[in-house]
Design a protein around this motif. Structure first.
Motif, PDB file in Angstrom:
ATOM      1  N   ARG A 109     -16.607  -3.368 -27.931  1.00  0.00           N
ATOM      2  CA  ARG A 109     -17.380  -2.358 -27.207  1.00  0.00           C
ATOM      3  C   ARG A 109     -17.864  -3.039 -25.925  1.00  0.00           C
ATOM      4  N   HIS A 161     -17.317   1.277 -22.975  1.00  0.00           N
ATOM      5  CA  HIS A 161     -15.897   1.400 -23.298  1.00  0.00           C
ATOM      6  C   HIS A 161     -15.645   0.876 -24.704  1.00  0.00           C
ATOM      7  N   GLY A 162     -14.619   1.405 -25.366  1.00  0.00           N
ATOM      8  CA  GLY A 162     -14.265   0.929 -26.693  1.00  0.00           C
ATOM      9  C   GLY A 162     -14.929   1.738 -27.785  1.00  0.00           C
ATOM     10  N   GLN A 163     -14.902   1.196 -28.983  1.00  0.00           N
ATOM     11  CA  GLN A 163     -15.353   1.926 -30.158  1.00  0.00           C
ATOM     12  C   GLN A 163     -16.723   1.459 -30.642  1.00  0.00           C
ATOM     13  N   ASP A 164     -17.529   2.400 -31.095  1.00  0.00           N
ATOM     14  CA  ASP A 164     -18.805   2.047 -31.705  1.00  0.00           C
ATOM     15  C   ASP A 164     -18.561   1.131 -32.902  1.00  0.00           C
ATOM     16  N   GLU A 205     -21.594   2.173 -18.171  1.00  0.00           N
ATOM     17  CA  GLU A 205     -20.374   2.620 -18.834  1.00  0.00           C
ATOM     18  C   GLU A 205     -20.229   1.885 -20.158  1.00  0.00           C
ATOM     19  N   ALA A 235     -11.644  -3.738 -24.269  1.00  0.00           N
ATOM     20  CA  ALA A 235     -12.021  -2.460 -24.892  1.00  0.00           C
ATOM     21  C   ALA A 235     -11.099  -2.077 -26.039  1.00  0.00           C
ATOM     22  N   PRO A 277     -14.149   5.915 -19.190  1.00  0.00           N
ATOM     23  CA  PRO A 277     -14.965   5.258 -20.201  1.00  0.00           C
ATOM     24  C   PRO A 277     -15.271   6.200 -21.353  1.00  0.00           C
ATOM     25  N   VAL A 278     -15.497   5.618 -22.525  1.00  0.00           N
ATOM     26  CA  VAL A 278     -15.862   6.429 -23.680  1.00  0.00           C
ATOM     27  C   VAL A 278     -17.146   7.195 -23.399  1.00  0.00           C
ATOM     28  N   ARG A 279     -18.083   6.542 -22.726  1.00  0.00           N
ATOM     29  CA  ARG A 279     -19.371   7.184 -22.500  1.00  0.00           C
ATOM     30  C   ARG A 279     -19.991   6.647 -21.215  1.00  0.00           C
TER      31      ARG A 279
END
Length: 314
Positions: free
Chosen positions: A66, A33-36, A31, A62, A14-16
């Motif tokens: 987001r 996932h994806g872009q802000d 979690e 994702a 996951p991104v974060r």
């Protein structure tokens, strides 16, 4: 933060990852996932599952969304419950905590709940957090009450005996143990359609068997006495419903009742031949419905602000 592989399919990291803190201090593994800045989707899994249940949706969405997924208290890598224990109010508290931790004030998202995750949306229907952040809701394979009296997991005629035995099954304290050919067959019978692919049955079996016994039993007791009928009538955001026609845990009678009670129902989709695990059994159909809700109900970020500024200038 590391994460156990048990009960989960491999997928990109996951991104974060973060911990949201609920009203009673319970910590929830989240979690993102994806872009802000991409359209936001929040996924809430069901009883005995974890974020791995949503792998197919996360992989697909994702790319251009987001996607926020979290482990319900006591599931996955979310620790056992704090003082608030296991209640429908706790489900609502936890959802509000996740929304506050991952979305900007006033930011909208499409909220998706499967089974107990759908009950989470119902339980939170009156909450300020849901009303602030929910652009639309998707309820998958869920119900608001009468779960044990309507369940068809126990292969007996409807009545008091079947209801009592179903209550016993939901609260059974026996450990599930390792996944075996027999346990896979039992899980498939109870939760999936007869035509479910073996790899998808295996995915669900690994996820369910990874659930800790204590939370599994505690939530089972909550589900046995569930009554969220009034809460459904307060879910005043556009809401779509999905159900499998062969669902034994929450038969379609529940989905039909929920759809009839919703103030703003966008329709009920019944998936022929599918069981309770619709996001795993029919990932394309569930993901397509999520995308449909995003397109129809989620404004592009910045559009509302821009329109407001134009009105001020005028």
């Amino acid at each position: 933060m590391s994460r156990p592989l048990s009960g989960r399919n491999p997928r990109p990291l996951p991104v974060r990852e973060l911990m949201a803190v609920s009203a009673d201090g319970s910590r929830l593994h989240v979690e993102v996932h994806g872009q802000d800045g991409a359209p936001a989707v929040v996924l809430s899994h069901g009883w005995t599952c974890n974020t791995g249940f949503w792998d197919a949706q996360i992989r697909d969405l994702a790319v251009d969304h987001r996607v926020i997924a979290y482990d319900q208290r006591g599931h996955g890598t979310s620790p056992a419950a704090g003082p608030g224990g296991y209640t429908t109010d706790a489900l609502a508290d936890d959802l509000e905590a996740v929304l506050a931790a991952t979305l900007e004030p006033g930011e909208k998202a499409v909220l998706v709940g499967h089974s107990m995750g759908g009950m989470t949306m119902m339980a939170a229907s009156r909450r300020a957090g849901l009303r602030e952040h929910a652009a639309a809701v998707l309820l998958c394979s869920t119900g608001s009450s009468r779960l044990i009296s309507e369940s068809r997991v126990v292969p007996l005629r409807a009545g008091a005996v079947r209801t009592r035995l179903t209550r016993v099954v939901l609260g059974a304290r026996a450990p599930l143990g390792p996944v075996t050919p027999l346990s896979r067959r039992i899980l498939k019978y109870a939760t999936m359609g007869a035509g479910s692919a073996p790899d998808r049955v295996d995915t669900c079996a690994r996820i369910v068997h990874a659930c800790p016994r204590g939370p599994r039993v505690a939530w089972g007791h909550v589900l046995a006495d569930l009554d969220l009928d009034e809460a459904v009538r307060e879910l005043r955001v556009p809401t779509a419903v999905i159900a499998g026609t062969e669902d034994r845990l929450t038969p379609p009678v529940h989905a039909r009742a929920v759809a009839a009670a919703l103030p703003d129902c966008l329709g009920l989709t019944e998936l022929a031949g599918l069981g309770h695990m619709t996001p795993v059994e029919a990932p394309e159909a569930v993901t397509a419905k999520i995308r449909e809700l995003v397109t129809a109900c989620l404004p592009v970020r910045g559009t509302a602000e821009a329109e407001g500024n134009e009105e001020e200038v005028a």
